[in-house]
Design an enzyme around this catalytic site. Structure first.
Site, PDB file in Angstrom:
ATOM      1  N   HIS A 268      45.916  39.978  35.625  1.00 46.84           N
ATOM      2  CA  HIS A 268      45.287  39.039  34.672  1.00 46.84           C
ATOM      3  C   HIS A 268      45.821  37.635  34.958  1.00 46.84           C
ATOM      4  O   HIS A 268      45.716  37.156  36.084  1.00 46.84           O
ATOM      5  CB  HIS A 268      45.578  39.528  33.251  1.00 46.84           C
ATOM      6  CG  HIS A 268      44.841  38.840  32.139  1.00 46.84           C
ATOM      7  ND1 HIS A 268      43.798  38.002  32.327  1.00 46.84           N
ATOM      8  CD2 HIS A 268      45.023  38.908  30.799  1.00 46.84           C
ATOM      9  CE1 HIS A 268      43.356  37.568  31.150  1.00 46.84           C
ATOM     10  NE2 HIS A 268      44.096  38.094  30.203  1.00 46.84           N
ATOM     11  N   HIS A 307      36.543  40.319  39.725  1.00 49.47           N
ATOM     12  CA  HIS A 307      36.510  40.059  38.283  1.00 49.47           C
ATOM     13  C   HIS A 307      35.716  41.168  37.618  1.00 49.47           C
ATOM     14  O   HIS A 307      34.731  41.654  38.149  1.00 49.47           O
ATOM     15  CB  HIS A 307      35.837  38.710  37.998  1.00 49.47           C
ATOM     16  CG  HIS A 307      36.175  38.156  36.658  1.00 49.47           C
ATOM     17  ND1 HIS A 307      35.515  38.519  35.525  1.00 49.47           N
ATOM     18  CD2 HIS A 307      37.143  37.288  36.274  1.00 49.47           C
ATOM     19  CE1 HIS A 307      36.028  37.879  34.490  1.00 49.47           C
ATOM     20  NE2 HIS A 307      37.023  37.133  34.907  1.00 49.47           N
ATOM     21  N   ASP A 363      41.887  32.240  39.355  1.00 46.45           N
ATOM     22  CA  ASP A 363      43.285  32.183  39.807  1.00 46.45           C
ATOM     23  C   ASP A 363      43.441  31.898  41.286  1.00 46.45           C
ATOM     24  O   ASP A 363      44.558  31.676  41.752  1.00 46.45           O
ATOM     25  CB  ASP A 363      43.967  33.515  39.474  1.00 46.45           C
ATOM     26  CG  ASP A 363      44.151  33.675  37.977  1.00 46.45           C
ATOM     27  OD1 ASP A 363      43.737  34.713  37.430  1.00 46.45           O
ATOM     28  OD2 ASP A 363      44.661  32.730  37.344  1.00 46.45           O
TER      29      ASP A 363
HETATM   30  C1  SDX Z   1      41.742  36.777  35.138  1.00 45.66           C
HETATM   31  O1  SDX Z   1      38.741  39.234  32.197  1.00 45.66           O
HETATM   32  C2  SDX Z   1      38.821  37.931  32.301  1.00 45.66           C
HETATM   33  O2  SDX Z   1      37.983  37.177  31.875  1.00 45.66           O
HETATM   34  C3  SDX Z   1      40.089  37.469  32.998  1.00 45.66           C
HETATM   35  C4  SDX Z   1      40.163  35.993  33.342  1.00 45.66           C
HETATM   36  C5  SDX Z   1      40.258  35.135  32.106  1.00 45.66           C
HETATM   37  O3  SDX Z   1      39.907  33.952  32.191  1.00 45.66           O
HETATM   38  O4  SDX Z   1      40.811  35.633  31.076  1.00 45.66           O
HETATM   39  O5  SDX Z   1      39.033  35.617  34.096  1.00 45.66           O
HETATM   40  C6  SDX Z   1      41.425  35.702  34.146  1.00 45.66           C
HETATM   41  O6  SDX Z   1      42.460  37.686  34.812  1.00 45.66           O
HETATM   42  C7  SDX Z   1      41.082  36.724  36.486  1.00 45.66           C
HETATM   43  C8  SDX Z   1      41.436  37.962  37.372  1.00 45.66           C
HETATM   44  C9  SDX Z   1      42.799  37.713  38.044  1.00 45.66           C
HETATM   45  N1  SDX Z   1      43.234  38.900  38.722  1.00 45.66           N
HETATM   46  C10 SDX Z   1      43.273  38.984  40.061  1.00 45.66           C
HETATM   47  O7  SDX Z   1      42.868  38.095  40.812  1.00 45.66           O
HETATM   48  C11 SDX Z   1      43.890  40.271  40.596  1.00 45.66           C
HETATM   49  C12 SDX Z   1      43.030  40.822  41.720  1.00 45.66           C
HETATM   50  N2  SDX Z   1      41.764  41.279  41.133  1.00 45.66           N
HETATM   51  C13 SDX Z   1      41.667  42.710  40.852  1.00 45.66           C
HETATM   52  O8  SDX Z   1      42.844  43.315  40.420  1.00 45.66           O
HETATM   53  C14 SDX Z   1      40.389  43.044  40.068  1.00 45.66           C
HETATM   54  O9  SDX Z   1      39.350  42.390  40.674  1.00 45.66           O
HETATM   55  C15 SDX Z   1      40.343  42.768  38.583  1.00 45.66           C
HETATM   56  C16 SDX Z   1      41.489  43.343  37.851  1.00 45.66           C
HETATM   57  C17 SDX Z   1      40.277  41.306  38.305  1.00 45.66           C
HETATM   58  C18 SDX Z   1      39.047  43.403  38.051  1.00 45.66           C
HETATM   59  O10 SDX Z   1      39.197  44.755  38.245  1.00 45.66           O
HETATM   60  P1  SDX Z   1      38.052  45.787  37.790  1.00 45.66           P
HETATM   61  O11 SDX Z   1      36.969  45.130  37.070  1.00 45.66           O
HETATM   62  O12 SDX Z   1      38.728  46.927  37.137  1.00 45.66           O
HETATM   63  O13 SDX Z   1      37.443  46.194  39.166  1.00 45.66           O
HETATM   64  P2  SDX Z   1      37.867  47.454  39.958  1.00 45.66           P
HETATM   65  O14 SDX Z   1      39.361  47.495  40.066  1.00 45.66           O
HETATM   66  O15 SDX Z   1      37.173  48.603  39.367  1.00 45.66           O
HETATM   67  O16 SDX Z   1      37.310  47.097  41.409  1.00 45.66           O
HETATM   68  C19 SDX Z   1      36.054  47.569  41.856  1.00 45.66           C
HETATM   69  C20 SDX Z   1      36.263  47.787  43.353  1.00 45.66           C
HETATM   70  C21 SDX Z   1      37.410  48.749  43.674  1.00 45.66           C
HETATM   71  O17 SDX Z   1      37.141  49.282  44.967  1.00 45.66           O
HETATM   72  P3  SDX Z   1      36.650  50.842  45.051  1.00 45.66           P
HETATM   73  O18 SDX Z   1      37.697  51.657  44.298  1.00 45.66           O
HETATM   74  O19 SDX Z   1      35.293  50.861  44.383  1.00 45.66           O
HETATM   75  O20 SDX Z   1      36.606  51.147  46.529  1.00 45.66           O
HETATM   76  O21 SDX Z   1      36.637  46.536  43.975  1.00 45.66           O
HETATM   77  C22 SDX Z   1      37.955  46.658  44.510  1.00 45.66           C
HETATM   78  C23 SDX Z   1      38.606  47.858  43.846  1.00 45.66           C
HETATM   79  O22 SDX Z   1      39.603  48.411  44.684  1.00 45.66           O
HETATM   80  N3  SDX Z   1      38.660  45.438  44.177  1.00 45.66           N
HETATM   81  C24 SDX Z   1      39.471  44.803  44.996  1.00 45.66           C
HETATM   82  C25 SDX Z   1      39.886  43.667  44.305  1.00 45.66           C
HETATM   83  N4  SDX Z   1      39.327  43.647  43.086  1.00 45.66           N
HETATM   84  C26 SDX Z   1      38.562  44.755  43.013  1.00 45.66           C
HETATM   85  N5  SDX Z   1      39.879  45.113  46.254  1.00 45.66           N
HETATM   86  C27 SDX Z   1      40.736  44.226  46.810  1.00 45.66           C
HETATM   87  N6  SDX Z   1      41.188  43.099  46.210  1.00 45.66           N
HETATM   88  C28 SDX Z   1      40.784  42.797  44.963  1.00 45.66           C
HETATM   89  N7  SDX Z   1      41.215  41.688  44.373  1.00 45.66           N
END
Ligand code: SDX
Length: 436
Positions: A268, A307, A363
């Site tokens: 997050h 996201h 971010d």
């Molecule tokens: C913020 O929610 C908000 O509004 C948050 C925010 C706000 O203003 O409050 O916008 C701020 O928190 C932004 C997000 C910051 N976090 C990161 O940058 C961390 C990296 N991102 C991931 O951890 C992820 O994208 C999340 C946590 C942000 C979202 O995760 P989800 O919605 O649970 O998506 P998911 O994990 O189900 O991913 C779907 C697929 C998966 O692959 P498969 O299992 O289908 O093969 O996409 C992949 C994930 O492994 N994936 C990523 C990835 N994000 C998703 N793979 C590599 N790197 C990534 N960053």
């Protein structure tokens, strides 16, 4: 639309049920009527991590993840970032309308005169180690404010809520600056009421022996824009924490402390710190392909990408990229930007990211700016928490105004054992001994 409802057939009983559709949702409670017999509890919906569950009605922030649209109270984020001050946007989030000049002046005055902290908080913060993570300090210190304002427990009184909202918006930069000064071993700087919200924050961060702090206008505006972009984002993880803890009628200081704790997680708000550490680990453009191989193998995540809602470019990331160029004209270019831009370019052409609709989020670029401004990566999430305080409080206040809301208490699918025979410790010992 012919009928705003959905008809479900329960094949266990061959009965059909018609559930009303409202705002693209079906009430989860309506599924309880779907039973196999009168004694049956009825159906629940199962949605780990609330991937597809609306928890509230809100008029504060609108997101369209497919189109990359973000609006606060109906105003596009691009417009607000270009024309407003942060306090103007905080007013919009809290009251629902942009202030006129008099309202803004009164609001700024109400905030400015509340920026000081009780000496107890200073003494409390001195107890932290020199190298304490500033988010741990901020979360703890915000909770400690609860002990100074016992009147804040009257959460059902709108006037009382507004008093605490003003206090928290006013004091969070002071707490943040004290965390920063603690980390660098400098004496704390008192707020300067002659300065704007952001300039005063810079004053409390960076004033040294000079009689009056003079903020660099470009950096002040850049921080203002970054604060506006981070102010709210509908039902994100930390806002959900704010609403959930607040739903028990906990006071806003303890609720906001919980929200800040949720924000600190690397998935997050803690991601901005991890992005910088990732860019430092990559080190140079030529090492990007090898790192992306590790991402695609699932070994690491591409921090700052992806996201839950945006399946398009995060509109905030676009504005942050533009803001970075303004900052670098003052601070000098952060070489990490070149690695980040190349990383984005390669990732957005890669099938792994394309099929998962992974784009840079808020971010991905913010930390590069913060580092150029002189902040250490562990302070980046504090810079996220400051403006998000306004959003958390607006959401908390909206929750208390919503007649449908009550204490948050989800259900579960129980997967454990039932009605087990109890064995006295001697019997358990005998069994263990028999197993040798
Ligand atoms: C913020 O929610 C908000 O509004 C948050 C925010 C706000 O203003 O409050 O916008 C701020 O928190 C932004 C997000 C910051 N976090 C990161 O940058 C961390 C990296 N991102 C991931 O951890 C992820 O994208 C999340 C946590 C942000 C979202 O995760 P989800 O919605 O649970 O998506 P998911 O994990 O189900 O991913 C779907 C697929 C998966 O692959 P498969 O299992 O289908 O093969 O996409 C992949 C994930 O492994 N994936 C990523 C990835 N994000 C998703 N793979 C590599 N790197 C990534 N960053």
């Amino acid at each position: 639309m012919p009928f705003d409802n959905v008809t479900i057939t329960d094949n266990r009983t061959n009965r059909t049920y018609t559930l009303p559709i409202e705002h693209g949702t079906v009430r989860s409670a309506d599924f309880r009527n779907i039973r196999t017999d009168p004694a049956d509890f009825g159906l629940m919906t199962y949605d780990p991590a609330f991937v597809n569950t609306a928890s509230c009605r809100s008029s504060i922030t609108y997101l369209d993840g497919e189109r990359g649209i973000l609006e606060y109270r109906g105003y596009p984020i691009e417009t607000l970032a270009e024309h407003c001050s942060f306090l103007e946007v905080a007013y919009l989030l809290v009251f629902g309308e942009l202030p006129d000049r008099t309202e803004l002046q009164d609001w700024a005055s109400e905030i400015t005169r509340r920026t000081m902290l009780h000496e107890n908080i200073r003494k409390f913060m001195e107890g932290f180690r020199y190298d304490a993570h500033p988010m741990g300090m901020l979360v703890s210190s915000v909770a400690a404010l609860s002990t100074l304002y016992p009147d804040a427990k009257h959460v059902q009184d709108p006037a009382n809520r507004l008093q605490q909202i003003k206090r928290l918006i006013a004091k969070i930069p002071t707490i943040a600056a004290m965390c920063y000064r603690h980390g660098v071993g400098f004496p704390y700087v008192f707020p300067d009421n002659d300065l704007s919200y952001t300039e005063n924050f810079m004053n409390m961060l960076w004033k040294m022996a000079e009689p009056k702090y003079a903020a660099n206008a470009v950096l002040a505006r850049a921080l203002e824009v970054l604060f506006i972009l981070h102010a709210d984002h509908e039902q994100n993880c930390s806002t959900n924490a704010m609403r959930s803890v607040g739903s028990s009628q906990a006071d806003p200081y303890l609720s906001l402390s919980a929200a800040a704790a949720a924000l600190s997680g690397p998935l997050h708000g803690g991601a901005n710190e991890q992005v910088l550490r990732m860019l430092e680990e990559i080190g140079s453009k030529d090492r990007i392909p090898a790192y992306l191989d590790r991402v695609k193998s699932g070994e690491v995540k591409l921090m700052g990408f992806g996201h839950r809602v945006y399946k398009n470019y995060d509109p905030r990331a676009k504005i942050i990229k533009w803001t970075a160029e303004q900052v670098f004209r003052v601070t000098g270019r952060n070489p990490k930007l070149d690695i980040a831009l190349e990383l984005e370019r390669i990732a957005l052409e890669d099938e792994y990211f394309i099929e998962r609709k992974l784009y840079p989020n808020v971010d991905f670029y913010s930390g590069i700016i913060y580092q150029a401004m002189g902040f250490k990566p562990e302070f980046f999430t504090v810079l996220f928490a400051i403006p998000r305080t306004a959003g958390w409080l607006a959401q908390w206040d909206e929750m208390h105004r919503d007649p449908e809301q009550k204490i948050a208490r989800p259900r579960q699918i129980y997967t454990g054992e039932r009605q087990r025979a109890f064995l006295a410790i001697e019997e358990r010992q005998a069994i263990a001994a028999a197993k040798g």
